[in-house]
Design an enzyme around this catalytic site. Structure first.
Site, PDB file in Angstrom:
ATOM      1  N   TYR A  48      16.501   5.265   1.464  1.00  6.75           N
ATOM      2  CA  TYR A  48      17.025   4.391   0.407  1.00  6.75           C
ATOM      3  C   TYR A  48      17.335   5.162  -0.878  1.00  6.75           C
ATOM      4  CZ  TYR A  48      14.885   0.661   3.286  1.00  6.75           C
ATOM      5  OH  TYR A  48      14.499  -0.171   4.311  1.00  6.75           O
ATOM      6  N   ILE A 225       9.173  -9.048   3.298  1.00  3.94           N
ATOM      7  CA  ILE A 225       9.456  -8.174   2.138  1.00  3.94           C
ATOM      8  C   ILE A 225      10.857  -8.469   1.596  1.00  3.94           C
ATOM      9  CG2 ILE A 225       7.876  -6.252   2.583  1.00  3.94           C
ATOM     10  CD1 ILE A 225      10.168  -4.916   4.220  1.00  3.94           C
ATOM     11  N   LYS A 227      14.144  -8.891  -0.642  1.00  2.00           N
ATOM     12  CA  LYS A 227      14.717  -8.041  -1.700  1.00  2.00           C
ATOM     13  C   LYS A 227      15.538  -8.894  -2.659  1.00  2.00           C
ATOM     14  CE  LYS A 227      18.687  -5.800  -3.098  1.00  2.00           C
ATOM     15  NZ  LYS A 227      20.031  -6.351  -3.348  1.00  2.00           N
ATOM     16  N   SER A 228      15.439  -8.599  -3.936  1.00  4.60           N
ATOM     17  CA  SER A 228      16.383  -9.159  -4.908  1.00  4.60           C
ATOM     18  C   SER A 228      16.412  -8.267  -6.132  1.00  4.60           C
ATOM     19  CB  SER A 228      15.976 -10.575  -5.327  1.00  4.60           C
ATOM     20  OG  SER A 228      16.917 -11.036  -6.277  1.00  4.60           O
ATOM     21  N   ARG A 233      15.049 -14.813  -8.915  1.00  3.47           N
ATOM     22  CA  ARG A 233      14.939 -14.914  -7.453  1.00  3.47           C
ATOM     23  C   ARG A 233      13.648 -14.266  -6.954  1.00  3.47           C
ATOM     24  NH1 ARG A 233      21.059 -13.308  -5.529  1.00  3.47           N
ATOM     25  NH2 ARG A 233      22.065 -15.273  -6.070  1.00  3.47           N
ATOM     26  N   ASN A 237      11.026 -16.232  -4.687  1.00  2.96           N
ATOM     27  CA  ASN A 237      10.578 -15.734  -3.385  1.00  2.96           C
ATOM     28  C   ASN A 237       9.059 -15.505  -3.337  1.00  2.96           C
ATOM     29  OD1 ASN A 237      13.308 -15.730  -2.831  1.00  2.96           O
ATOM     30  ND2 ASN A 237      13.563 -13.516  -3.030  1.00  2.96           N
TER      31      ASN A 237
HETATM   32  P1  NAP Z   1      17.113  -9.778   2.606  1.00  2.00           P
HETATM   33  O1  NAP Z   1      15.839  -9.664   1.854  1.00  2.00           O
HETATM   34  O2  NAP Z   1      17.188 -10.601   3.846  1.00  2.00           O
HETATM   35  O3  NAP Z   1      18.270 -10.316   1.662  1.00  2.00           O
HETATM   36  C1  NAP Z   1      18.550  -9.752   0.425  1.00  2.00           C
HETATM   37  C2  NAP Z   1      19.791 -10.480  -0.117  1.00  2.00           C
HETATM   38  O4  NAP Z   1      19.464 -11.835  -0.440  1.00  2.00           O
HETATM   39  C3  NAP Z   1      20.321  -9.844  -1.365  1.00  2.00           C
HETATM   40  O5  NAP Z   1      21.739  -9.961  -1.330  1.00  2.00           O
HETATM   41  C4  NAP Z   1      19.760 -10.745  -2.485  1.00  2.00           C
HETATM   42  O6  NAP Z   1      20.649 -10.754  -3.582  1.00  2.00           O
HETATM   43  C5  NAP Z   1      19.731 -12.094  -1.816  1.00  2.00           C
HETATM   44  N1  NAP Z   1      18.630 -12.963  -2.295  1.00  2.00           N
HETATM   45  C6  NAP Z   1      17.314 -12.627  -2.419  1.00  2.00           C
HETATM   46  N2  NAP Z   1      16.588 -13.683  -2.797  1.00  2.00           N
HETATM   47  C7  NAP Z   1      17.442 -14.717  -2.929  1.00  2.00           C
HETATM   48  C8  NAP Z   1      17.276 -16.080  -3.297  1.00  2.00           C
HETATM   49  N3  NAP Z   1      16.078 -16.573  -3.570  1.00  2.00           N
HETATM   50  N4  NAP Z   1      18.384 -16.872  -3.337  1.00  2.00           N
HETATM   51  C9  NAP Z   1      19.618 -16.373  -3.039  1.00  2.00           C
HETATM   52  N5  NAP Z   1      19.832 -15.091  -2.685  1.00  2.00           N
HETATM   53  C10 NAP Z   1      18.750 -14.270  -2.622  1.00  2.00           C
HETATM   54  O7  NAP Z   1      17.679  -8.323   2.996  1.00  2.00           O
HETATM   55  P2  NAP Z   1      17.155  -6.831   3.045  1.00  2.00           P
HETATM   56  O8  NAP Z   1      17.079  -6.258   1.688  1.00  2.00           O
HETATM   57  O9  NAP Z   1      17.979  -6.111   4.034  1.00  2.00           O
HETATM   58  O10 NAP Z   1      15.668  -6.930   3.665  1.00  2.00           O
HETATM   59  C11 NAP Z   1      14.496  -6.930   2.883  1.00  2.00           C
HETATM   60  C12 NAP Z   1      13.816  -5.566   2.899  1.00  2.00           C
HETATM   61  O11 NAP Z   1      13.543  -5.140   4.240  1.00  2.00           O
HETATM   62  C13 NAP Z   1      14.698  -4.407   2.372  1.00  2.00           C
HETATM   63  O12 NAP Z   1      14.857  -4.446   0.976  1.00  2.00           O
HETATM   64  C14 NAP Z   1      13.959  -3.222   2.904  1.00  2.00           C
HETATM   65  O13 NAP Z   1      12.825  -2.949   2.130  1.00  2.00           O
HETATM   66  C15 NAP Z   1      13.599  -3.716   4.311  1.00  2.00           C
HETATM   67  N6  NAP Z   1      14.612  -3.315   5.333  1.00  2.00           N
HETATM   68  C16 NAP Z   1      14.207  -2.458   6.311  1.00  2.00           C
HETATM   69  C17 NAP Z   1      15.094  -2.058   7.304  1.00  2.00           C
HETATM   70  C18 NAP Z   1      14.624  -1.139   8.391  1.00  2.00           C
HETATM   71  O14 NAP Z   1      15.446  -0.612   9.160  1.00  2.00           O
HETATM   72  N7  NAP Z   1      13.342  -0.904   8.503  1.00  2.00           N
HETATM   73  C19 NAP Z   1      16.408  -2.528   7.311  1.00  2.00           C
HETATM   74  C20 NAP Z   1      16.799  -3.395   6.287  1.00  2.00           C
HETATM   75  C21 NAP Z   1      15.883  -3.804   5.314  1.00  2.00           C
HETATM   76  P3  NAP Z   1      20.281 -10.118  -5.029  1.00  2.00           P
HETATM   77  O15 NAP Z   1      19.623  -8.791  -4.806  1.00  2.00           O
HETATM   78  O16 NAP Z   1      21.618  -9.996  -5.678  1.00  2.00           O
HETATM   79  O17 NAP Z   1      19.398 -11.129  -5.698  1.00  2.00           O
END
Ligand code: NAP
Length: 280
Positions: A48, A225, A227-228, A233, A237
């Site tokens: 990252y 976990i 992300k925002s 938000r 969350n």
């Molecule tokens: P996620 O948490 O499913 O979604 C994040 C998205 O949702 C962002 O666009 C965020 O926008 C939006 N969001 C967050 N809270 C919200 C809310 N309450 N209302 C509306 N929109 C909201 O996606 P992710 O970041 O891919 O997954 C979470 C974490 O998992 C990552 O950050 C990382 O640490 C981990 N991850 C690991 C892998 C792996 O291969 N091990 C792969 C992917 C992710 P804003 O940021 O603009 O608020």
């Protein structure tokens, strides 16, 4: 906060804060905001490119290091074991800490047995409090457990209402491996936040779709976990411990499962080729 206990006795907060796709220059601010709200579990990765920002936020927070659970992930390197071993020390430096609470093998590609061996050694040396894997589906997970010394404590895999891992979960349970979700909102794909089923349920509890989606996973014993980059938000969350879904609502949400990834299938030749490209 609710906790899960890993098979080596380490306690892990069941809700954390992810920083995938958080730009390096914004990471310190985001993690500082998250810590201020109450998050005590942060999920980053070498890939990252923002471990420094996480470390700086922890350092300046004034919170005891032992009260924060830090996860990072080792990428896969062409040089295998030697590079993986060196990369753990580099992560420690970037995170500005003497130990990492949980280190994962990020992908089941390349020489991941050697990567895992480097993690086992760092665990035994006290640099890592727990070790695990990510994106390991039952075939690779079972095989790794059969042929390594320490059973992984966690498996972080894509998990959300559209891909619930209902087939993979029994293997994790049998092996005593904690199921951790990445992408709990499917990154917003498929109009996640306006899904009619989730919206209807959310309205009944006076909660949001995001909160219902997280609560559903938490009630299945999954670590989440989200992300925002937006503080409001992050707070939304985090606010998921004051309600419980009824069995009927959980059964309705279970039916949203499509049983496949909304991003990529780690078990296909195309995915392996794509990841091999990253290592070259
Ligand atoms: P996620 O948490 O499913 O979604 C994040 C998205 O949702 C962002 O666009 C965020 O926008 C939006 N969001 C967050 N809270 C919200 C809310 N309450 N209302 C509306 N929109 C909201 O996606 P992710 O970041 O891919 O997954 C979470 C974490 O998992 C990552 O950050 C990382 O640490 C981990 N991850 C690991 C892998 C792996 O291969 N091990 C792969 C992917 C992710 P804003 O940021 O603009 O608020």
């Amino acid at each position: 906060m609710e906790y899960v206990t890993l098979h080596n006795g380490v306690r892990m907060p069941q809700l954390g804060f992810g920083v995938y796709q958080t730009p390096p220059e914004e990471t310190q601010r985001c993690v500082s905001d998250a810590l201020e709200i109450g998050y005590r579990h942060i999920d980053t990765a070498q890939a990252y490119n923002n471990e420094e920002g996480v470390g700086a936020a922890v350092k300046t927070s004034g919170i005891d290091r032992q009260d924060i659970f830090l996860t990072s992930k080792v990428w896969f390197y062409k040089e295998g074991y030697t590079a993986a071993r060196a990369s753990i020390d580099e992560s420690l430096k970037r995170l500005d800490t003497d130990y990492i609470d949980l280190m994962l093998v990020h992908q089941p590609f390349g020489d991941y047995y050697s990567t895992y061996r480097a993690l086992e050694e760092a665990y035994e040396a006290g640099k890592l409090r727990a070790i695990g894997v990510s994106n390991f589906y039952p075939d690779r997970l079972v095989d790794l457990c059969e042929f390594t010394h320490i059973t992984p404590m966690v498996n972080q895999v894509e998990t959300h209402v559209f891909f619930q891992q209902q087939e993979a979960r029994p293997f994790m349970d049998q092996l005593g491996i904690i199921h951790e979700s990445w992408g709990p909102f499917a990154e917003g794909i498929n109009d996640f936040f306006t899904n009619p089923t989730l919206s209807g349920i959310a309205e009944k509890y006076g909660k949001t779709v995001a909160q219902v989606a997280l609560r559903y996973l938490i009630e299945r014993g999954v670590v989440v976990i989200p992300k925002s980059t937006h503080k409001e938000r992050m707070a939304e969350n985090f606010n998921v411990f004051d309600f419980q879904l009824s069995d009927a609502d959980k059964e309705t949400i279970a039916l949203l499962d499509t049983h496949h990834s909304v991003f990529l299938d780690h078990r296909t030749g195309e995915t392996a080729q794509r990841f091999a490209g990253f290592a070259r």
